[in-house]
Scaffold this active site. Structure first.
Site, PDB file in Angstrom:
ATOM      1  N   CYS A   7       6.145  -1.091   1.276  1.00  0.00           N
ATOM      2  CA  CYS A   7       7.282  -1.537   0.454  1.00  0.00           C
ATOM      3  C   CYS A   7       7.447  -0.540  -0.691  1.00  0.00           C
ATOM      4  O   CYS A   7       6.961   0.606  -0.595  1.00  0.00           O
ATOM      5  CB  CYS A   7       7.092  -2.968  -0.034  1.00  0.00           C
ATOM      6  SG  CYS A   7       5.682  -3.231  -1.126  1.00  0.00           S
ATOM      7  N   ASN A  10       4.081  -1.846  -3.623  1.00  0.00           N
ATOM      8  CA  ASN A  10       2.781  -2.270  -3.057  1.00  0.00           C
ATOM      9  C   ASN A  10       2.095  -3.326  -3.928  1.00  0.00           C
ATOM     10  O   ASN A  10       0.869  -3.377  -4.030  1.00  0.00           O
ATOM     11  CB  ASN A  10       1.845  -1.068  -2.812  1.00  0.00           C
ATOM     12  CG  ASN A  10       0.637  -1.391  -1.951  1.00  0.00           C
ATOM     13  OD1 ASN A  10      -0.437  -0.823  -2.135  1.00  0.00           O
ATOM     14  ND2 ASN A  10       0.766  -2.282  -0.996  1.00  0.00           N
ATOM     15  N   ARG A  13       5.625  -7.337  -1.563  1.00  0.00           N
ATOM     16  CA  ARG A  13       5.875  -7.595  -0.145  1.00  0.00           C
ATOM     17  C   ARG A  13       4.810  -7.054   0.794  1.00  0.00           C
ATOM     18  O   ARG A  13       4.295  -7.796   1.642  1.00  0.00           O
ATOM     19  CB  ARG A  13       7.253  -7.020   0.243  1.00  0.00           C
ATOM     20  CG  ARG A  13       8.408  -7.741  -0.434  1.00  0.00           C
ATOM     21  CD  ARG A  13       9.704  -6.974  -0.336  1.00  0.00           C
ATOM     22  NE  ARG A  13       9.649  -5.727  -1.103  1.00  0.00           N
ATOM     23  CZ  ARG A  13      10.588  -4.806  -1.127  1.00  0.00           C
ATOM     24  NH1 ARG A  13      11.676  -4.974  -0.397  1.00  0.00           N
ATOM     25  NH2 ARG A  13      10.452  -3.726  -1.867  1.00  0.00           N
ATOM     26  N   SER A  14       4.472  -5.750   0.681  1.00  0.00           N
ATOM     27  CA  SER A  14       3.532  -5.211   1.681  1.00  0.00           C
ATOM     28  C   SER A  14       2.106  -5.760   1.545  1.00  0.00           C
ATOM     29  O   SER A  14       1.454  -6.003   2.564  1.00  0.00           O
ATOM     30  CB  SER A  14       3.552  -3.674   1.710  1.00  0.00           C
ATOM     31  OG  SER A  14       3.134  -3.115   0.486  1.00  0.00           O
ATOM     32  N   ASP A 123      13.523  -7.820  -2.054  1.00  0.00           N
ATOM     33  CA  ASP A 123      12.568  -7.510  -3.115  1.00  0.00           C
ATOM     34  C   ASP A 123      12.542  -8.672  -4.117  1.00  0.00           C
ATOM     35  O   ASP A 123      13.563  -8.966  -4.742  1.00  0.00           O
ATOM     36  CB  ASP A 123      13.024  -6.212  -3.798  1.00  0.00           C
ATOM     37  CG  ASP A 123      12.034  -5.729  -4.838  1.00  0.00           C
ATOM     38  OD1 ASP A 123      11.139  -6.517  -5.221  1.00  0.00           O
ATOM     39  OD2 ASP A 123      12.161  -4.569  -5.268  1.00  0.00           O
TER      40      ASP A 123
HETATM   41  P1  4NP Z   1       7.358  -4.606  -3.860  1.00  0.00           P
HETATM   42  O1  4NP Z   1       8.115  -5.140  -5.167  1.00  0.00           O
HETATM   43  O2  4NP Z   1       8.056  -3.345  -3.445  1.00  0.00           O
HETATM   44  O3  4NP Z   1       7.567  -5.718  -2.879  1.00  0.00           O
HETATM   45  O4  4NP Z   1       5.912  -4.402  -4.260  1.00  0.00           O
HETATM   46  C1  4NP Z   1       8.314  -4.340  -6.303  1.00  0.00           C
HETATM   47  C2  4NP Z   1       7.302  -4.177  -7.208  1.00  0.00           C
HETATM   48  C3  4NP Z   1       7.512  -3.418  -8.349  1.00  0.00           C
HETATM   49  C4  4NP Z   1       8.736  -2.822  -8.561  1.00  0.00           C
HETATM   50  C5  4NP Z   1       9.751  -2.981  -7.645  1.00  0.00           C
HETATM   51  C6  4NP Z   1       9.537  -3.740  -6.511  1.00  0.00           C
HETATM   52  N1  4NP Z   1       8.957  -2.064  -9.736  1.00  0.00           N
HETATM   53  O5  4NP Z   1      10.097  -1.639  -9.956  1.00  0.00           O
HETATM   54  O6  4NP Z   1       8.011  -1.835 -10.504  1.00  0.00           O
END
Ligand code: 4NP
Length: 154
Positions: A7, A10, A13-14, A123
């Site tokens: 994702c 990390n 989702r992942s 997300d």
């Molecule tokens: P993930 O979610 O891709 O599912 O881990 C996110 C976690 C952090 C951020 C964006 C999406 N961020 O912008 O920090």
């Protein structure tokens, strides 16, 4: 068989996909046969535990994410893993750009591969609690699809 979930950060989702698949494999007695890992396309959360909202929602369904730590996907992942599954189209495009020539790893969009109602895992990072529940619902269904593809679950 080695499977990598990817994702953006990390931390939501992942790592959830990793924990759900590990849990299901453990129940089937197959944890040692199939290697599972997760990574992010971004580097903001390298070394950090999963998001506290992700951990809490997962814990309520019996998935333990406490030991997981963020890492960034790298070119070497294309030789370390057989199947790399992206959570959304942006992750998939990033992986397609990173993919080295001659890589044998198969690359796909996780939900699309198993014909779920959505193609992408939304997300949840900037949304409310319901987003984390939706992530779990979608990933549980997609992991069942993956286990059926591997012919280890009816
Ligand atoms: P993930 O979610 O891709 O599912 O881990 C996110 C976690 C952090 C951020 C964006 C999406 N961020 O912008 O920090």
């Amino acid at each position: 068989m080695r499977i990598l979930f990817v994702c953006l950060g990390n931390i939501c989702r992942s790592p959830t996909a990793e924990a759900v698949l590990r849990h299901k494999l453990r129940e089937l007695g197959l944890e040692a046969a199939i290697e599972v890992d997760s990574a992010g396309t971004g580097d903001w959360h390298v070394g950090k535990p999963p998001d506290s909202r992700t951990r809490q929602a997962a814990q309520l369904r019996g998935y333990d994410l406490c030991a997981l730590r963020g890492r960034q996907v790298s070119v070497s992942d294309f030789s370390r893993f057989d199947l790399i599954l992206a959570m959304d189209n942006s992750n998939l495009e990033h992986l397609q750009r990173l993919r080295p020539g001659g890589s044998t790893a198969e690359l796909d969009l996780f939900l699309r591969r198993y014909d779920l109602a959505l193609d992408e895992v939304p997300d949840p990072y900037y949304g409310g609690d319901e987003g984390f529940e939706q992530v779990l619902d979608l990933l549980e269904q997609a992991c069942d699809g993956l286990l059926r593809e591997l012919r280890v679950q009816p």
